[in-house]
Design an enzyme around this catalytic site. Structure first.
Site, short mmCIF file in Angstrom:
data_model
loop_
_atom_site.label_atom_id
_atom_site.label_comp_id
_atom_site.label_asym_id
_atom_site.label_seq_id
_atom_site.Cartn_x
_atom_site.Cartn_y
_atom_site.Cartn_z
N HIS A 38 13.70 -5.54 -6.88
CA HIS A 38 13.21 -5.60 -8.24
C HIS A 38 12.96 -6.93 -8.85
O HIS A 38 13.22 -7.05 -10.07
CB HIS A 38 14.17 -4.59 -9.17
N ASP A 40 10.27 -8.97 -7.40
CA ASP A 40 9.04 -9.52 -7.17
C ASP A 40 8.06 -9.56 -8.43
O ASP A 40 7.49 -10.46 -8.69
CB ASP A 40 8.40 -8.71 -5.99
N GLY A 132 7.53 8.30 0.31
CA GLY A 132 8.61 8.53 -0.59
C GLY A 132 9.94 8.05 -0.31
O GLY A 132 10.90 8.26 -1.20
N ALA A 133 9.98 7.24 0.82
CA ALA A 133 11.42 7.04 1.07
C ALA A 133 11.76 5.60 0.99
O ALA A 133 12.79 5.13 1.41
CB ALA A 133 11.53 7.17 2.91
N SER A 136 7.75 1.84 1.84
CA SER A 136 6.53 1.30 1.74
C SER A 136 5.34 2.05 2.36
O SER A 136 4.29 1.52 3.10
CB SER A 136 6.32 -0.14 1.94
N SER A 138 2.75 3.77 1.19
CA SER A 138 1.63 3.64 0.61
C SER A 138 1.05 2.24 0.91
O SER A 138 -0.16 1.92 1.22
CB SER A 138 1.55 4.05 -0.75
N GLU A 170 -3.55 -1.09 -5.51
CA GLU A 170 -2.20 -0.26 -5.95
C GLU A 170 -2.41 -0.27 -7.79
O GLU A 170 -2.28 0.58 -8.38
CB GLU A 170 -1.29 -0.74 -5.52
N ASP A 182 5.74 -5.21 -1.07
CA ASP A 182 5.37 -4.16 -0.15
C ASP A 182 4.22 -4.70 0.70
O ASP A 182 4.25 -4.80 2.20
CB ASP A 182 5.11 -2.83 -0.59
C1 GLA Z 1 8.44 -1.06 -4.97
C2 GLA Z 1 7.49 -2.00 -5.26
C3 GLA Z 1 7.96 -3.51 -5.00
C4 GLA Z 1 9.07 -3.82 -5.55
C5 GLA Z 1 10.02 -2.75 -5.30
C6 GLA Z 1 11.67 -3.12 -5.72
O1 GLA Z 1 8.87 -1.10 -3.40
O2 GLA Z 1 6.15 -1.60 -4.58
O3 GLA Z 1 6.60 -4.50 -5.52
O4 GLA Z 1 9.11 -4.23 -6.82
O5 GLA Z 1 9.57 -1.48 -5.32
O6 GLA Z 1 12.02 -4.38 -5.37
#
Ligand code: GLA
Length: 398
Positions: A38, A40, A132-133, A136, A138, A170, A182
């Site tokens: 959290h 980026d 949803g895990a 990444s 998506s 996105e 991601d």
């Molecule tokens: C998701 C978002 C990322 C990042 C993380 C938390 O994966 O897609 O950009 O913010 O949450 O670090």
């Protein structure tokens, strides 16, 4: 499910849907993030690695000009849409474009906005990145389609640019206000290496995973529900904190929470609303942890690096409040086990997976011990697997 069988599934579904073999298969991996959670979207630093689970797009040129046809066997679904009608989010017969297809459609939209050639396409999409895990799934789909269109279009942009195009898809097409981590990890991964991205300057490097250390992913099997709205709330709280700290520090040049030192934050945190201050403290301290982290790994101080991972989990639990009882139980069960350097939730949170840094020699005992402890604590069965740090997206068969 193995990556090999996912690859074969994409190829077989293409063959049976379109009565011809695919012209090529594009692959884009999921990711774990070891540190820098959290941050980026606060201009901070992240330390992810692409993993050996990926989305595969078996593809070939379209039959009809400007038409994209996609088979999605994992969802038991298919759709088609026109490249000249992307804004409307409509399928080719005028109905609403299904939500899962917003990812490829958004990528086409974003690449076209950049002036890159996007042509009609037939594709079969199969993925073994769990949805949803927090791994990444998506971003993997976005980057796999971007890679397919790049290959078909005969153009080539640096992987980081491809990642940015996918992030734009996105943010602006799908409507999730995510950062770049991601898509970056999926596009830029390197086998056996961690990645380090400065989310402000977009400079990035790779760093080898130390010898004798394995990445173990443990899935709570709980899926995010409130994830998207809570994510956007956290972003808004970070922006509020930034405004408050700018005023308190009389410094309009602060561009993001990454610019605030821990010392300055400690001095001025009282000026913020208490909840907003907790969110911001996580970000400011996580930036400091991530800054310290790479040097530790380079110096072989894996235990110290792991301690930062544990501290990150506590901070996500207590300050950022994006964990949950199952994620907490899984991290708490792992941390005291023999050979475990560090364990924490990975990705956005609210369910999903933990990432564990474990001595390779201890992995065989670690996995069943973690499964048993999690089961005892929650009554749930975790899915636990060793991950290899993998290469980023590319065309794997042509
Ligand atoms: C998701 C978002 C990322 C990042 C993380 C938390 O994966 O897609 O950009 O913010 O949450 O670090």
């Amino acid at each position: 499910m193995s990556t090999e069988s996912t690859f074969l599934r994409a190829a077989a579904v293409f063959q049976s849907a379109f009565h011809a073999p695919p012209a090529f298969i594009a692959r884009a991996p999921g990711r774990v993030n070891l540190l820098g959670e959290h941050v980026d979207y606060n201009g901070g630093w992240v330390l992810p690695a692409a993993i050996d689970r990926a989305a595969y797009v078996a593809a070939g040129p379209g039959d009809v000009d400007g038409l994209v046809e996609i088979e999605a066997p994992d969802l038991n679904a298919r759709t088609s849409f026109r490249l000249d009608d992307l804004d409307a989010k409509r399928d080719a017969s005028g109905g609403p474009l299904p939500r899962w297809a917003w990812y490829p459609a958004g990528v086409a939209w974003s690449l076209r906005q950049q002036g890159l050639a996007v042509t009609g396409l037939r594709a079969a999409l199969a993925s073994d990145v769990p949805v949803g895990a927090g791994l990444s799934s998506s971003a993997a789909v976005e980057v796999a389609f971007a890679t397919a269109w790049q290959h078909l279009g005969g153009w080539l942009v640096p992987p980081l640019d491809l990642a940015r195009a996918c992030q734009r898809a996105e943010n602006q097409y799908v409507g999730v206000n995510s950062g770049l981590m991601d898509q970056f990890a999926s596009a830029c991964g390197r086998a056996g290496h961690l990645l380090r991205l400065d989310c402000r300057t977009l400079e990035w490097q790779t760093a080898p995973l130390p010898p004798g250390v394995s990445i173990v992913v443990a899935d709570t099997t709980l899926r995010r529900e409130l994830g998207q709205s809570e994510y956007n709330t956290r972003r808004a709280q970070c922006e509020e904190a930034l405004r408050g700290l700018r005023a308190a520090l009389h410094d309009d040049s602060l561009q993001a929470l990454r610019d605030v030192s821990v010392a300055d934050f400690n001095q001025h945190a009282h000026a913020l609303d208490p909840v907003v201050a907790r969110r911001a403290r996580h970000v400011v301290e996580e930036c400091a942890r991530t800054q310290a982290a790479l040097g530790l790994l380079g110096a072989g101080r894996v235990a110290d690096f792991g301690a930062l991972m544990n501290a990150c989990h506590a901070s996500l639990r207590d300050l950022y409040e994006v964990s949950g009882p199952e994620l907490d139980a899984l991290a708490a069960a792992a941390q005291p086990l023999e050979g475990c350097y560090g364990a924490r939730l990975t990705g956005a949170g609210f369910g999903g997976c933990t990432v564990n840094l474990v001595a390779t020699a201890a992995v065989e005992r670690f996995v069943p011990a973690l499964a048993a402890a999690y089961q005892a604590a929650t009554g749930l069965t975790a899915e636990i697997y060793v991950c290899q740090a993998a290469a980023g997206a590319g065309v794997v068969a042509a």
